[in-house]
Design a protein around this motif. Sequence first.
Motif, PDB file in Angstrom:
ATOM      1  N   GLY A  52       1.044   5.394   6.778  1.00  0.00           N
ATOM      2  CA  GLY A  52       2.044   5.976   6.784  1.00  0.00           C
ATOM      3  C   GLY A  52       2.256   6.685   8.252  1.00  0.00           C
ATOM      4  N   GLY A  53       1.235   7.195   8.694  1.00  0.00           N
ATOM      5  CA  GLY A  53       1.289   7.535  10.068  1.00  0.00           C
ATOM      6  C   GLY A  53       1.308   6.746  11.097  1.00  0.00           C
ATOM      7  N   ASN A  54       0.717   5.368  10.775  1.00  0.00           N
ATOM      8  CA  ASN A  54       1.110   4.396  11.995  1.00  0.00           C
ATOM      9  C   ASN A  54       2.356   3.756  11.661  1.00  0.00           C
ATOM     10  N   VAL A  55       3.241   3.827  10.542  1.00  0.00           N
ATOM     11  CA  VAL A  55       4.535   3.415  10.653  1.00  0.00           C
ATOM     12  C   VAL A  55       5.346   4.459  11.521  1.00  0.00           C
ATOM     13  N   ALA A  56       5.142   5.873  11.340  1.00  0.00           N
ATOM     14  CA  ALA A  56       5.646   6.754  11.944  1.00  0.00           C
ATOM     15  C   ALA A  56       5.852   6.683  13.210  1.00  0.00           C
ATOM     16  N   GLU A  57       4.524   6.457  13.810  1.00  0.00           N
ATOM     17  CA  GLU A  57       4.452   6.292  15.348  1.00  0.00           C
ATOM     18  C   GLU A  57       4.377   5.036  15.960  1.00  0.00           C
TER      19      GLU A  57
ATOM     20  N   ALA B 218       8.269   7.509   4.208  1.00  0.00           N
ATOM     21  CA  ALA B 218       7.844   6.400   3.200  1.00  0.00           C
ATOM     22  C   ALA B 218       6.747   6.740   2.170  1.00  0.00           C
ATOM     23  N   THR B 219       7.188   6.065   1.270  1.00  0.00           N
ATOM     24  CA  THR B 219       5.943   6.235   0.020  1.00  0.00           C
ATOM     25  C   THR B 219       5.467   4.858  -0.484  1.00  0.00           C
ATOM     26  N   GLU B 220       5.892   3.636   0.257  1.00  0.00           N
ATOM     27  CA  GLU B 220       5.190   2.259  -0.022  1.00  0.00           C
ATOM     28  C   GLU B 220       5.621   1.214   1.199  1.00  0.00           C
ATOM     29  N   VAL B 221       4.380   0.794   1.674  1.00  0.00           N
ATOM     30  CA  VAL B 221       4.657  -0.291   2.839  1.00  0.00           C
ATOM     31  C   VAL B 221       4.172  -1.454   2.579  1.00  0.00           C
ATOM     32  N   SER B 222       4.778  -2.562   2.896  1.00  0.00           N
ATOM     33  CA  SER B 222       4.236  -3.801   2.671  1.00  0.00           C
ATOM     34  C   SER B 222       3.852  -4.330   4.137  1.00  0.00           C
ATOM     35  N   LEU B 223       2.647  -4.868   4.147  1.00  0.00           N
ATOM     36  CA  LEU B 223       1.739  -5.040   5.349  1.00  0.00           C
ATOM     37  C   LEU B 223       1.601  -6.876   5.603  1.00  0.00           C
ATOM     38  N   LYS B 224       1.614  -7.235   6.711  1.00  0.00           N
ATOM     39  CA  LYS B 224       1.434  -8.470   6.918  1.00  0.00           C
ATOM     40  C   LYS B 224       0.127  -8.752   7.166  1.00  0.00           C
ATOM     41  N   LEU B 225      -0.813  -9.658   6.670  1.00  0.00           N
ATOM     42  CA  LEU B 225      -2.217  -9.933   6.754  1.00  0.00           C
ATOM     43  C   LEU B 225      -2.211 -11.249   7.532  1.00  0.00           C
TER      44      LEU B 225
ATOM     45  N   VAL C 269       0.738  -1.186   0.096  1.00  0.00           N
ATOM     46  CA  VAL C 269      -0.037   0.052   0.067  1.00  0.00           C
ATOM     47  C   VAL C 269       0.938   1.249   0.164  1.00  0.00           C
ATOM     48  N   GLN C 270       0.183   2.222  -0.492  1.00  0.00           N
ATOM     49  CA  GLN C 270       0.888   3.650  -0.623  1.00  0.00           C
ATOM     50  C   GLN C 270       0.626   4.411   1.117  1.00  0.00           C
ATOM     51  N   PRO C 271       1.172   5.133   1.472  1.00  0.00           N
ATOM     52  CA  PRO C 271       1.361   5.854   3.087  1.00  0.00           C
ATOM     53  C   PRO C 271      -0.144   6.352   3.298  1.00  0.00           C
ATOM     54  N   GLY C 272      -0.761   7.141   2.272  1.00  0.00           N
ATOM     55  CA  GLY C 272      -1.968   7.640   2.451  1.00  0.00           C
ATOM     56  C   GLY C 272      -3.179   6.778   2.453  1.00  0.00           C
ATOM     57  N   VAL C 273      -3.077   5.602   2.306  1.00  0.00           N
ATOM     58  CA  VAL C 273      -4.323   4.624   2.534  1.00  0.00           C
ATOM     59  C   VAL C 273      -4.498   4.493   4.134  1.00  0.00           C
ATOM     60  N   ARG C 274      -6.023   4.449   4.252  1.00  0.00           N
ATOM     61  CA  ARG C 274      -6.331   4.629   5.823  1.00  0.00           C
ATOM     62  C   ARG C 274      -6.487   3.009   6.306  1.00  0.00           C
ATOM     63  N   ASN C 275      -6.127   3.060   7.537  1.00  0.00           N
ATOM     64  CA  ASN C 275      -5.807   1.650   8.325  1.00  0.00           C
ATOM     65  C   ASN C 275      -7.106   0.811   7.964  1.00  0.00           C
ATOM     66  N   ILE C 276      -8.370   1.068   8.142  1.00  0.00           N
ATOM     67  CA  ILE C 276      -9.385   0.301   7.944  1.00  0.00           C
ATOM     68  C   ILE C 276      -9.645  -0.198   6.457  1.00  0.00           C
TER      69      ILE C 276
END
Length: 511
Positions: free
Chosen positions: A169-174, A232-239, A136-143
């Motif tokens: 992106g904010g979740n990653v920052a904090e 950050a401009t792209e984040v890979s998340l574990k599902l 995902v890109q950093p501006g994607v909402r968590n939900i």
Amino acid sequence: MSEAAGGASAAAGEEPRWSDCSEAVPRARRDAVVAALREVLPQAAVLCEESETRPYECDALAVFRQLPLAVALPQDEAQVQQVLRVCRRLQVPVVPRGGGTSLSGGAMPHASGVVLSLARLNRILSIDPVACVARVQPGVRNIAVSEAAAPHGLYYAPDPSSQIACTIGGNVAENSGGVHCLKYGLTVHNVLRVRGYTIDGEPLVLGSEAGDVPGLDLLALAIGSEGLLMVATEVSLKLVPRPQLAQVVMASFDDVAKAGEAVAAIIAAGIIPAGLEMMDRKAAAAVEPFVKAGYDLGAAAILLAESDGTPEEVAGEIQDMERVMRAAGATAMAVSASEAERLRFWSGRKNAFPAAGRVSPDYYCMDGTIPRKSLGRMLQAIERMEEKYALRCMNVFHAGDGNLHPLILFDANKPGEWERADRFGADILELCVQFGGTITGEHGVGVEKLNSMCVQFSPGERAAFFGVKRAFDPAGLLNPGKAIPTLARCAEYGKMHVHGGELRFPELPRF
């Protein structure tokens, strides 16, 4: 950021309470920066008039405000890279910004700097149901991540209360958390890879979707770094697979200390609930009329303990948790009988912050962490602080991992109330340190906890933090004035607290 968007607000017409660089920026300087940005971005993607930049003056901790020199709104990675290169060349500070829901002033602008909004980088690039990875890109909402993964029977586990608005992106920052992070971990445990750029515009890839990566674990270093190291401009998340069943035990206690002891007893029994949260009487009373969750308003504290897994696993774990809580002094217990009831039990906890805004003109949301065994004593200490500062405080906890979220209620329009609330919060954080905890669990340091950093960390430790910052950002342009206090700041703060060479905590109970 990790909780619902909300926080302390400033009285109408008040000047900003903190600014790293509050002097007026010369018009020629501003014009030069704006012109350079408009060479790499469309004109409409560079905001510089006060009416345009005013919405970006603060994050959800609105008591700290500052207008930026300009706001940049890139829509892809290439534009982010170009903005960073322009700012590096012109020596312009850069403050990355996601959804603006952070609660520590981490996204407050710099008066001489550019706010780099990543809101337009909001695409889910891919969902891999076999590898269980979302890119995902950093501006994607968590939900939105869980919504996109739902057709594959998957979801993204970290669930801040602000998840409908906060961004990845904010979740990653904090290094954000949430009510289900006791079992599934914080953001740092659920991010596989981050791609982004340094202040020089150089590409940087940390971590890997393929598993462990040789060398230093720079991914864990970047997560929670509050925008000080990279953008950050792209984040890979574990599902993770959505469990077959989830149920919640709601338990009432007639004493907050007993509720705290029950939390410690559950973990000591080898039970790791999917979520384990606590609310005190004031929090339950504020939220119940709002959400009608069915909370026991006569209880001194309420525990919410969730089990998830197969029906057999859930039945056994629910029984074990009931047994432990009954032995710890629970006066009443109820188990959710349907998915709708489970969500209703949780709705009160997840809406505690907006509920505070219904009962008080302003509130100040704290964030500290203590050993679980100290929960009861901390609540008792906060009750005494309420008398000391003549302010009310609602308490909601990620109790399973000892993460506190006291909500100090005040009215910024009444002279002296914000100052008392500020000192109240500082006392809570310093007591967290006394108990062997830390000054933040998931909200970050930002500008809010700079003084408290002086209490927790030695000069040598703070120097090491600055060393890491310089390694990534030698010019100190990424989010300057945040997270790491200067030696001079700590020396000044120490004058108020140090007596005879030992840090003193005035009028606080010692245990």
